[in-house]
Design an enzyme around this catalytic site. Structure first.
Site, PDB file in Angstrom:
ATOM      1  N   HIS A 278     -14.512 -25.047  -8.196  1.00 19.72           N
ATOM      2  CA  HIS A 278     -14.172 -24.046  -7.167  1.00 19.72           C
ATOM      3  C   HIS A 278     -15.180 -24.071  -6.020  1.00 19.72           C
ATOM      4  O   HIS A 278     -16.388 -24.104  -6.231  1.00 19.72           O
ATOM      5  CB  HIS A 278     -13.986 -22.648  -7.750  1.00 19.72           C
ATOM      6  CG  HIS A 278     -15.191 -22.031  -8.372  1.00 19.72           C
ATOM      7  ND1 HIS A 278     -16.137 -21.361  -7.619  1.00 19.72           N
ATOM      8  CD2 HIS A 278     -15.606 -21.951  -9.655  1.00 19.72           C
ATOM      9  CE1 HIS A 278     -17.076 -20.900  -8.437  1.00 19.72           C
ATOM     10  NE2 HIS A 278     -16.797 -21.249  -9.673  1.00 19.72           N
ATOM     11  N   ASP A 290     -22.956 -23.186  -9.392  1.00 15.19           N
ATOM     12  CA  ASP A 290     -21.677 -22.468  -9.561  1.00 15.19           C
ATOM     13  C   ASP A 290     -21.023 -22.251  -8.207  1.00 15.19           C
ATOM     14  O   ASP A 290     -21.260 -21.270  -7.555  1.00 15.19           O
ATOM     15  CB  ASP A 290     -21.958 -21.130 -10.259  1.00 15.19           C
ATOM     16  CG  ASP A 290     -20.690 -20.393 -10.632  1.00 15.19           C
ATOM     17  OD1 ASP A 290     -19.603 -20.993 -10.572  1.00 15.19           O
ATOM     18  OD2 ASP A 290     -20.796 -19.205 -10.979  1.00 15.19           O
ATOM     19  N   GLU A 324     -12.525 -18.515  -6.916  1.00 20.05           N
ATOM     20  CA  GLU A 324     -12.598 -18.287  -8.358  1.00 20.05           C
ATOM     21  C   GLU A 324     -13.365 -17.010  -8.664  1.00 20.05           C
ATOM     22  O   GLU A 324     -13.007 -16.256  -9.563  1.00 20.05           O
ATOM     23  CB  GLU A 324     -13.285 -19.485  -9.044  1.00 20.05           C
ATOM     24  CG  GLU A 324     -13.187 -19.467 -10.572  1.00 20.05           C
ATOM     25  CD  GLU A 324     -14.368 -18.783 -11.273  1.00 20.05           C
ATOM     26  OE1 GLU A 324     -14.284 -18.554 -12.492  1.00 20.05           O
ATOM     27  OE2 GLU A 324     -15.363 -18.444 -10.605  1.00 20.05           O
ATOM     28  N   GLU A 325     -14.433 -16.768  -7.909  1.00 20.54           N
ATOM     29  CA  GLU A 325     -15.388 -15.722  -8.299  1.00 20.54           C
ATOM     30  C   GLU A 325     -14.813 -14.312  -8.248  1.00 20.54           C
ATOM     31  O   GLU A 325     -15.097 -13.499  -9.126  1.00 20.54           O
ATOM     32  CB  GLU A 325     -16.655 -15.805  -7.433  1.00 20.54           C
ATOM     33  CG  GLU A 325     -17.476 -17.076  -7.628  1.00 20.54           C
ATOM     34  CD  GLU A 325     -18.090 -17.193  -9.022  1.00 20.54           C
ATOM     35  OE1 GLU A 325     -17.884 -16.320  -9.867  1.00 20.54           O
ATOM     36  OE2 GLU A 325     -18.781 -18.200  -9.252  1.00 20.54           O
ATOM     37  N   ASP A 352     -16.917 -26.395 -14.209  1.00 23.75           N
ATOM     38  CA  ASP A 352     -17.407 -25.110 -13.697  1.00 23.75           C
ATOM     39  C   ASP A 352     -18.410 -24.501 -14.679  1.00 23.75           C
ATOM     40  O   ASP A 352     -18.395 -23.296 -14.940  1.00 23.75           O
ATOM     41  CB  ASP A 352     -16.226 -24.156 -13.431  1.00 23.75           C
ATOM     42  CG  ASP A 352     -16.693 -22.856 -12.798  1.00 23.75           C
ATOM     43  OD1 ASP A 352     -17.789 -22.827 -12.203  1.00 23.75           O
ATOM     44  OD2 ASP A 352     -15.959 -21.845 -12.914  1.00 23.75           O
ATOM     45  N   HIS A 422     -25.036 -16.852 -10.627  1.00 24.37           N
ATOM     46  CA  HIS A 422     -24.771 -15.693  -9.747  1.00 24.37           C
ATOM     47  C   HIS A 422     -26.050 -15.059  -9.196  1.00 24.37           C
ATOM     48  O   HIS A 422     -26.039 -13.868  -8.846  1.00 24.37           O
ATOM     49  CB  HIS A 422     -23.954 -14.621 -10.484  1.00 24.37           C
ATOM     50  CG  HIS A 422     -22.600 -15.067 -10.907  1.00 24.37           C
ATOM     51  ND1 HIS A 422     -21.697 -14.239 -11.549  1.00 24.37           N
ATOM     52  CD2 HIS A 422     -21.967 -16.267 -10.781  1.00 24.37           C
ATOM     53  CE1 HIS A 422     -20.578 -14.905 -11.811  1.00 24.37           C
ATOM     54  NE2 HIS A 422     -20.721 -16.139 -11.367  1.00 24.37           N
TER      55      HIS A 422
END
Lengths: 455, 455
Positions: A278, A290, A324-325, A352, A422
């Protein structure tokens, strides 16, 4: 005698194909380790473009950048697929402190993705610590109303795979604000999903589901060290006042894109094999792990096939999914359009789980296909690829609906992943070039084998 | 019927022990991930003590620190074993530049371990690039005399295991100065043993062997980026002058120690199983990966056994060897004393490949013992330990001479190791707590199995 001849023919054919496959994998790994662009693309995405939160300038720049890079590979087709995505903006740096008498102790926090803001001047209230959603429910409205709820269940270090620890812990982050809001809480502070003790808050989506907008309460993550300290302070001063202020805001959805590139299949162009990651990221670091890593690895799968002049029987398609997030809108849109146009997807692979040393695959398929893939294990042994397990493949490829499709997730070493996930340290320097390249080789190898042996 | 009963008894016994072993490994991994000190010890070694080059203050502090920590574990015996070690001191920060006309271009270099100094005001000469010792010999004295030799063969990225790339490249560093000196060269510059392109020079020992002191020429490592740049400059200006200055010095040998701790065997105290790493390090970083990690992992193997109240049948001994990096004097001394006192070593394990995610073992033994160890593979599968290969175990345990001894090296993921190896970035932050702990659990598990099933 006839049987013997057949047997000999069969054995010869098997060893011939084994040798061919061994040779092909060797070429794939060699190319990945010496002659692909994934690391340099990631450098650009991370250091020239930066974070790529859905709806941000970075996300749009990343769409154009990756499209341009795919075009340079000489694929048969490169195109964008429109999709409407959420636009959530963090706003000013968040502030938090605990107040005991006249002493204020600051904490590193960050708003959870899609959270509402606090009132403009922040929110101050008593704070109550719980370890779980169940404990919250037991406390009930009487003890929760008017307070801030502090979810503080650590990720369990006993799991060998950190994703299992994440899976059994993340409900606090995803559902904490919704559940606490239902009981009259004013706000939510969640311990970061991080196995390590450090000072970085880790964001991630909180999901209000159908809670009406005016009933949504603000939610923030606190660093693991912060959570430990706050918990200790609460033991000494159960009535301490906690303050936090965040000004995040959700705007109307905006137009964005999945980025797609294809090598047409020579025998069955109508059969599609997808590989992707993503393109969006959270906004604290630059999203190198990520999922910048997964995107550039997927792009390099096609790069490797082009460099080796490999002509796949089936169409090989790279998809860089948007959003995606905080919504999976790109994945949903891709699946919807694929169904509408009755595309026949035989295979989809997602990377991912970070750009770390690849260890194997997580496979969603019927028993027959699983057995076939597991049967290739010995071909991967020289490359130290040993995990062929059944399990979740990928969030973005989830919505693809083709019958009998085989879905696979790349399974890298997971130990360091949640150190960065994140958080502000998910940056380019956390990715090792060789580990990234070995991942792309591992993906390309499985794509090659599946393309070759799919019937 | 009798056969059937025997079979049933056998099957029952096998499943019982399998279950016991599974349970024990689970306890070992759980303890390692939740309740050992290895990471905190490493923090102290790295951040409070710093580098531990043989003969340095840091090395002596590390001896006392680790002895004290072992004493706190309540072992049956903790002691020091005297050994004389080299004392080599780097001196002032090295300086290097290339001169083209009036333009000077600086390069990051560091003296190789045990190298002699340049003349006080440095050394300036023409520089000639070669890729190998063989190429140097072909050039011969005529082309080499009076020059600096620049060894610039990169580590080969095509090897999957980086240690193979290291092994096939390090002859330039270990023998380059000796061989170039024989041909009349004035000095040697060696490309750092690093797969990554960066600005850090990586030290490591150069071995003059029996070259008389006055004939030894100074040798330094240059960063990989520096090597690339210098090579490019040499193509444009083959006659450029290269200057470097280093003031390193070798002093007389000094007294130091191996640090040893033991849990006495309950059934066979005379049988010894060693686990260890090397306590000395190079002087550029703080030696967290090489080999602080291996030391604290080895210490925690005994810590785990104590915490689980495991009483080994055989004596379990941790040895922190002094002086692996530039002399192996600790390992040689340990082996010598073990032979002299006719100690019966049945097993020795070393961790000296970094504190990264453990992947398996590198085993030196006879066929029967290898087969036994490989037979435990399924017990390790839940912990993602999959490599059971025959190969080099460890440098420090090499000199142990007992007949039929099994020697094992912990085999961690090797992809990132040479990013840090012998360089200024080999620091505590490069070690992940869980990876370190999983390593110690993996070591303790094999020690437990060997202790249980050795006959």
């Amino acid at each position: 005698m006839k049987n013997l001849i057949y047997t000999l023919l069969f054995v010869t054919a098997v060893s011939w194909s084994q040798t061919t496959d061994e040779h092909m994998l060797k070429q794939i790994y060699k190319t990945a380790l010496t002659d692909v662009n994934c690391y340099y693309w990631l450098d650009d995405l991370s250091n020239k473009i930066g974070h790529r939160l859905s709806g941000s300038d970075g996300a749009e720049k990343a769409v154009l950048y990756t499209k341009t890079q795919l075009e340079k590979l000489g694929l048969d087709r490169v195109y964008l697929q429109e999709v409407m995505v959420p636009k959530w903006v963090r706003g000013a740096q968040e502030v938090a402190y605990a107040e005991v008498g006249k002493t204020k102790t600051s904490f590193p926090i960050c708003a959870l993705g899609l959270s509402v803001a606090t009132p403009k001047n922040g929110l101050k209230a008593s704070i109550i610590e719980v370890k779980s959603l169940e404990e919250l429910k037991v406390l009930g409205e009487e003890k929760v109303r008017g307070k801030i709820v502090f979810f503080n269940r650590p990720m369990n270090p006993e799991y060998i795979e950190t994703f299992h620890a994440y899976g059994s812990c993340v409900d606090q982050r995803s559902s904490g604000a919704r559940e606490a809001g239902l009981l009259g809480a004013l706000g939510v502070i969640v311990r970061s999903m991080n196995l390590r003790l450090d000072d970085l808050p880790h964001t991630g989506m909180t999901n209000y589901k159908d809670t009406p907008l005016e009933q949504r309460i603000p939610a923030a993550a606190i660093s693991t060290n912060g959570a430990e300290l706050l918990s200790k302070m609460l033991k000494d001063n159960p009535n301490l006042q906690f303050y936090f202020n965040q000004s995040c805001e959700t705007f109307p959805d905006v137009k964005s894109y999945n980025v797609i590139g294809e090598i047409k299949g020579t025998e069955h162009p109508e059969r599609i094999m997808v590989v992707g990651g993503h393109l969006d990221s959270w906004d604290l670091g630059d999203g190198s792990q990520d999922d910048g890593a997964g995107c550039v690895q997927s792009m390099s799968v096609l790069e490797i096939f082009k460099k080796l002049h490999y002509k796949p029987k089936n169409t090989i398609r790279v998809v860089l999914f948007m959003n995606e997030e905080n919504g999976v809108k790109g994945g949903l849109r891709y699946g919807e359009l694929a169904s509408a146009s009755k595309e026949n997807h035989i295979f989809a692979m997602e990377s991912d789980s970070g750009g770390f040393s690849p260890r194997g695959f997580s496979i969603e398929s019927d028993d027959e296909s699983y057995a076939k893939i597991a049967g290739w294990k010995n071909l991967f042994e020289p490359y130290l690829i040993h995990i062929f397990e059944r399990g979740h493949s990928g969030t973005d490829i989830g919505p693809i609906q083709s019958e009998k499709i085989v879905k696979v997730g790349l399974h890298p070493d997971s130990q360091r992943y949640f150190d960065y996930h994140h958080a502000a340290n998910d940056t380019f320097d956390s990715v090792n070039k060789r580990e990234l390249e070995l991942g792309t080789a591992t993906m390309a190898s499985l794509m090659y084998l599946f393309d070759t042996y799919f019937k």
